[in-house]
Design a protein around this motif. Structure first.
Motif, mmCIF file in Angstrom:
data_model
loop_
_atom_site.group_PDB
_atom_site.id
_atom_site.type_symbol
_atom_site.label_atom_id
_atom_site.label_comp_id
_atom_site.label_asym_id
_atom_site.label_seq_id
_atom_site.Cartn_x
_atom_site.Cartn_y
_atom_site.Cartn_z
ATOM 1 N N ARG A 45 -25.830 7.220 -22.560
ATOM 2 C CA ARG A 45 -24.862 7.161 -23.663
ATOM 3 C C ARG A 45 -25.391 6.379 -24.861
ATOM 4 N N SER A 46 -26.553 6.790 -25.328
ATOM 5 C CA SER A 46 -27.146 6.063 -26.456
ATOM 6 C C SER A 46 -28.097 6.969 -27.229
ATOM 7 N N ARG A 47 -28.627 6.413 -28.294
ATOM 8 C CA ARG A 47 -29.617 7.153 -29.091
ATOM 9 C C ARG A 47 -30.911 7.386 -28.313
ATOM 10 N N SER A 48 -31.011 6.838 -27.121
ATOM 11 C CA SER A 48 -32.169 7.140 -26.271
ATOM 12 C C SER A 48 -32.285 8.632 -26.025
ATOM 13 N N ASP B 141 -30.167 -0.581 -19.350
ATOM 14 C CA ASP B 141 -28.749 -0.223 -19.519
ATOM 15 C C ASP B 141 -28.079 -1.175 -20.509
ATOM 16 N N ILE B 142 -27.678 -0.633 -21.660
ATOM 17 C CA ILE B 142 -27.118 -1.515 -22.692
ATOM 18 C C ILE B 142 -25.730 -2.046 -22.292
ATOM 19 N N SER B 143 -25.103 -1.402 -21.293
ATOM 20 C CA SER B 143 -23.794 -1.921 -20.862
ATOM 21 C C SER B 143 -23.957 -3.198 -20.031
ATOM 22 N N ALA C 242 -29.179 -5.473 -20.785
ATOM 23 C CA ALA C 242 -30.623 -5.477 -20.473
ATOM 24 C C ALA C 242 -31.489 -5.467 -21.739
ATOM 25 N N GLN C 243 -30.930 -4.933 -22.836
ATOM 26 C CA GLN C 243 -31.703 -4.822 -24.091
ATOM 27 C C GLN C 243 -31.846 -6.157 -24.808
ATOM 28 N N LYS C 244 -31.158 -7.191 -24.326
ATOM 29 C CA LYS C 244 -31.240 -8.509 -24.971
ATOM 30 C C LYS C 244 -32.080 -9.492 -24.144
ATOM 31 N N LYS C 245 -32.653 -9.008 -23.033
ATOM 32 C CA LYS C 245 -33.481 -9.887 -22.196
ATOM 33 C C LYS C 245 -34.829 -10.113 -22.866
ATOM 34 N N MET D 129 -35.425 -5.976 -32.005
ATOM 35 C CA MET D 129 -34.073 -5.623 -32.440
ATOM 36 C C MET D 129 -33.104 -5.554 -31.257
ATOM 37 N N GLY D 130 -33.639 -5.533 -30.036
ATOM 38 C CA GLY D 130 -32.755 -5.477 -28.868
ATOM 39 C C GLY D 130 -31.964 -4.186 -28.796
ATOM 40 N N LYS D 131 -32.622 -3.077 -29.159
ATOM 41 C CA LYS D 131 -31.962 -1.770 -29.144
ATOM 42 C C LYS D 131 -32.857 -0.756 -28.440
ATOM 43 N N VAL D 132 -32.212 0.233 -27.841
ATOM 44 C CA VAL D 132 -32.940 1.345 -27.226
ATOM 45 C C VAL D 132 -32.844 2.555 -28.138
ATOM 46 N N PRO D 133 -33.823 3.459 -28.095
ATOM 47 C CA PRO D 133 -34.956 3.526 -27.177
ATOM 48 C C PRO D 133 -36.150 2.705 -27.666
ATOM 49 N N ALA D 134 -37.105 2.519 -26.714
ATOM 50 C CA ALA D 134 -38.418 1.973 -27.065
ATOM 51 C C ALA D 134 -39.436 2.665 -26.164
ATOM 52 N N ALA E 254 -40.473 1.090 -31.259
ATOM 53 C CA ALA E 254 -39.068 1.483 -31.133
ATOM 54 C C ALA E 254 -38.723 2.313 -32.357
ATOM 55 N N GLU E 255 -37.423 2.593 -32.519
ATOM 56 C CA GLU E 255 -36.896 3.480 -33.553
ATOM 57 C C GLU E 255 -37.172 4.935 -33.139
ATOM 58 N N ALA E 256 -36.097 5.645 -32.862
ATOM 59 C CA ALA E 256 -36.210 6.993 -32.293
ATOM 60 C C ALA E 256 -37.105 7.911 -33.135
ATOM 61 N N ALA E 257 -36.949 7.875 -34.450
ATOM 62 C CA ALA E 257 -37.748 8.787 -35.277
ATOM 63 C C ALA E 257 -39.233 8.391 -35.265
HETATM 64 N N1 LIG Z 1 -32.328 2.646 -35.460
HETATM 65 C C1 LIG Z 1 -32.374 2.696 -34.017
HETATM 66 C C2 LIG Z 1 -30.977 2.542 -33.501
HETATM 67 C C3 LIG Z 1 -30.951 2.297 -32.031
HETATM 68 C C4 LIG Z 1 -29.560 1.881 -31.562
HETATM 69 O O1 LIG Z 1 -28.680 1.569 -32.350
HETATM 70 N N2 LIG Z 1 -29.374 1.862 -30.251
HETATM 71 C C5 LIG Z 1 -28.112 1.406 -29.710
HETATM 72 C C6 LIG Z 1 -27.562 2.433 -28.734
HETATM 73 S S1 LIG Z 1 -27.140 3.948 -29.519
HETATM 74 C C7 LIG Z 1 -28.337 0.127 -28.921
HETATM 75 O O2 LIG Z 1 -29.384 -0.086 -28.353
HETATM 76 N N3 LIG Z 1 -27.303 -0.714 -28.870
HETATM 77 C C8 LIG Z 1 -27.323 -1.895 -28.063
HETATM 78 C C9 LIG Z 1 -27.118 -3.152 -28.849
HETATM 79 O O3 LIG Z 1 -27.135 -3.108 -30.086
HETATM 80 O O4 LIG Z 1 -26.951 -4.170 -28.200
HETATM 81 C C10 LIG Z 1 -33.004 4.001 -33.554
HETATM 82 O O5 LIG Z 1 -32.845 5.009 -34.243
HETATM 83 O O6 LIG Z 1 -33.672 4.040 -32.501
#
Ligand SMILES: N[C@@H](CCC(=O)N[C@@H](CS)C(=O)NCC(=O)O)C(=O)O
Length: 198
Positions: free
Chosen positions: A9-12, A32-34, A37-40, A49-54, A63-66
């Motif tokens: 359920r993410s941009r992964s 799992d961002i729920s 785990a992304q902040k470890k 940035m603590g965001k998925v995907p990477a 990281a950054e999907a694009a």
């Molecule tokens: N600009 C990033 C955005 C990634 C993003 O926002 N991921 C969200 C999930 S859709 C995320 O990891 N959220 C967890 C958080 O911010 O703690 C990309 O395109 O990869």
């Protein structure tokens, strides 16, 4: 083997679809961002940035999907997810690859939140115009570059599927529906959906 850090359920999803399109083996590392785990610390070392995907590819991490789309398409040229270096169609390929995070993403958020922005100052201009421009670009098809599917379709197609079909944040149009149908019918998209569903 590349390692993809992902969460359901993410941009992964964009990166999952991409890796499935390559046909190459890769390892999925559930982040799992729920569960936070992304902040470890060990994950922040990969994406501060603590965001998925990477993605990890040996010594390389990003990281950054694009950006992941651009990197993987170049690492696996035989997957034909990008026009070859020097090909004039790279101009539009790069344009649409950057258009997804640079214009479609902020425009969808603006439409959903109804936040007023000065379109001259906003990098994506007028949100409505972003989707008008996409409408024209997708009218002919089948893909954003015409006959050839590319990683730009993965970036644009994921974003449209998310904001038009799944979350209905942006009003649909016939060109969007037809394009999303073509994207979702791809076997790699279907495999990614099964993976993302767990
Ligand atoms: N600009 C990033 C955005 C990634 C993003 O926002 N991921 C969200 C999930 S859709 C995320 O990891 N959220 C967890 C958080 O911010 O703690 C990309 O395109 O990869």
């Amino acid at each position: 083997m590349m390692q993809l850090y992902w969460s359901p359920r993410s941009r992964s999803f964009t990166a999952l679809w991409l890796m499935e399109e390559t046909g190459k083996p890769y390892e999925r590392v559930l982040t799992d961002i729920s569960t936070g785990a992304q902040k470890k610390a060990e994950y922040l070392a990969i994406n501060p940035m603590g965001k998925v995907p990477a993605l990890r590819d040996g010594e390389a991490t990003l990281a950054e999907a694009a950006a992941i789309c651009a990197y993987v398409a170049e690492r696996y040229p035989d997957a034909k997810l990008a026009p070859p270096l020097g090909d004039p169609s790279r101009a539009k390929y790069l344009y649409w690859l950057f258009f997804a995070p640079g214009c479609v993403e902020p425009a969808m958020v603006q439409i959903a939140t109804k936040i007023e922005m000065n379109p001259v100052a906003a990098g994506w201009g007028e949100a409505q115009r972003v989707f008008d421009v996409l409408d024209v670009a997708l009218a002919k098809g089948p893909w954003i570059l015409g006959e050839n599917f590319s990683a730009a379709d993965i970036a644009i197609g994921s974003a449209l599927n998310f904001c038009v079909r799944l979350f209905k944040m942006v009003p649909s149009r016939p060109s969007f529906e037809a394009y999303i149908d073509r994207c979702t019918a791809r076997p790699a998209f279907e495999r990614a959906q099964k993976i993302a569903a767990g």
